[in-house]
Enzyme design. Structure first.
Site, short mmCIF file in Angstrom:
data_model
loop_
_atom_site.label_atom_id
_atom_site.label_comp_id
_atom_site.label_asym_id
_atom_site.label_seq_id
_atom_site.Cartn_x
_atom_site.Cartn_y
_atom_site.Cartn_z
N SER A 68 26.69 68.01 -0.79
CA SER A 68 27.55 67.30 0.16
C SER A 68 27.04 65.91 0.49
CB SER A 68 27.71 68.12 1.45
OG SER A 68 26.46 68.43 2.01
N HIS A 122 24.02 64.35 4.94
CA HIS A 122 25.38 63.81 5.03
C HIS A 122 25.34 62.32 5.38
CE1 HIS A 122 27.02 68.08 6.19
NE2 HIS A 122 26.47 68.04 5.00
#
Length: 321
Positions: A184, A236
């Site tokens: 991610s 992230h």
């Protein structure tokens, strides 16, 4: 996942769509040009590679033989050695912590004291479970294929890999006691590149304000979900910032100006300024981050509040590093 692991979980957007609504709106309604598109093949290859690595991790995990005695037996035992760890150990239907570490999961001590810098890259190909894998791969497909069709596999591949690396570096600087895995950070990099591409190519888009608001809203939602426990929001953030800067460098498009009453395609001065600033910030960020990392520094010592970016304690859960 167990308390020792951090998944780089794909966050959710409105109605559970994650990155998807931003990709669909942004890519479909923006530009006023009609240029030909590339054929997307790299993103599907990356998806296949991630699935293959997960299958390999489950083969190595071999729950029936290596279950360490967690309450409950292996999940989906009919799969044999591919069955999942007990849900109390890993609720995401995946392998054990030890398997993830063995396969290349990111852990600060191994990187700094074990001279295993390669984990900064290998961790982005591992996933904590089936749920984790599906969330990231679906997000990658919705975002990555459209970007690859517009800009080609070289640029999108570079953004994906460098953003994933950037996410790993920031994660290692702030999270030093857990194992972190997931793609991610790289997917957030593509989301960041979408935002900077919109800004640097502003004049060739219609519905500018709506597209910008939609992207900012999706970014905010995704990062907000990252404050839940056991989600590595530093990966992230690091991936997003890296991709955001790379977008100004790699995704610049010619704009349209008028020369002697004729439209002429050209780059604008502000695009070069943004490119130069982004390049300087990107290089400086990686240099400083890597020096701090391999000197064994804990970034939390330099920022007393930054840990709240990855987890905010509430009455329902506590945050640990």
């Amino acid at each position: 996942m167990s308390g020792r692991d951090l998944e780089r979980g794909a966050a959710k957007g409105p109605r559970g769509g994650g990155y998807n609504q931003a990709a669909a709106y942004y890519a479909g309604g923006g530009r006023g040009d009609s240029e030909s598109q590339w054929t997307s093949w790299l993103v599907p290859v990356i998806v296949v590679a991630n699935v293959a690595v997960f299958i390999a991790a489950m083969y190595v995990n071999n729950c029936p033989r290596n279950n360490l005695g967690f309450e409950g037996g292996c999940v989906a035992g009919f799969l044999g050695r591919f069955s999942f760890q007990p849900l109390k150990e890993n609720p995401l239907f995946g392998p054990s912590s030890s398997t993830l570490l063995k396969m290349g999961g990111l852990k600060w001590d191994n990187v700094v004291n074990g001279n295993q810098g390669w984990r900064l890259i290998t961790c982005m190909w591992l996933h904590a479970g089936v749920i984790h894998l599906l969330a990231n791969m679906l997000s990658l497909v919705f975002i990555g294929i459209r970007l690859e069709q517009q800009f080609g596999f070289v640029k999108v591949g570079a953004i994906y890999l460098i953003s994933g690396f950037g996410g790993s570096v920031l994660s290692s600087l702030f999270i030093q006691n857990n194992i972190s895995v997931g793609a991610s950070g790289a997917v957030f990099g593509l989301l960041g590149a979408m935002l900077s591409e919109l800004l640097t190519n502003w004049t060739i888009y219609t519905n500018k304000a709506a597209a910008l608001f939609t992207l900012l809203f999706i970014v905010a939602i995704n990062l907000a979900v990252g404050i839940l426990p056991h989600v590595d929001n530093f990966a992230h953030i690091g991936g997003f910032l890296t991709g955001f800067l790379l977008g100004f460098i790699l995704l610049i498009r010619p704009q349209f100006g008028w020369v002697e009453r004729r439209a002429k395609s050209k780059h604008m001065g502000y695009q070069y300024v943004l490119l130069l600033i982004a390049l300087v910030l990107l290089i400086a960020g990686f240099v400083v981050g890597l020096i701090m990392l391999f000197r064994g520094e804990n970034a939390n010592d330099h920022c007393s509040w930054c840990h709240y970016l990855s987890c905010v304690p509430t009455s329902r859960w506590k945050c640990t590093n």
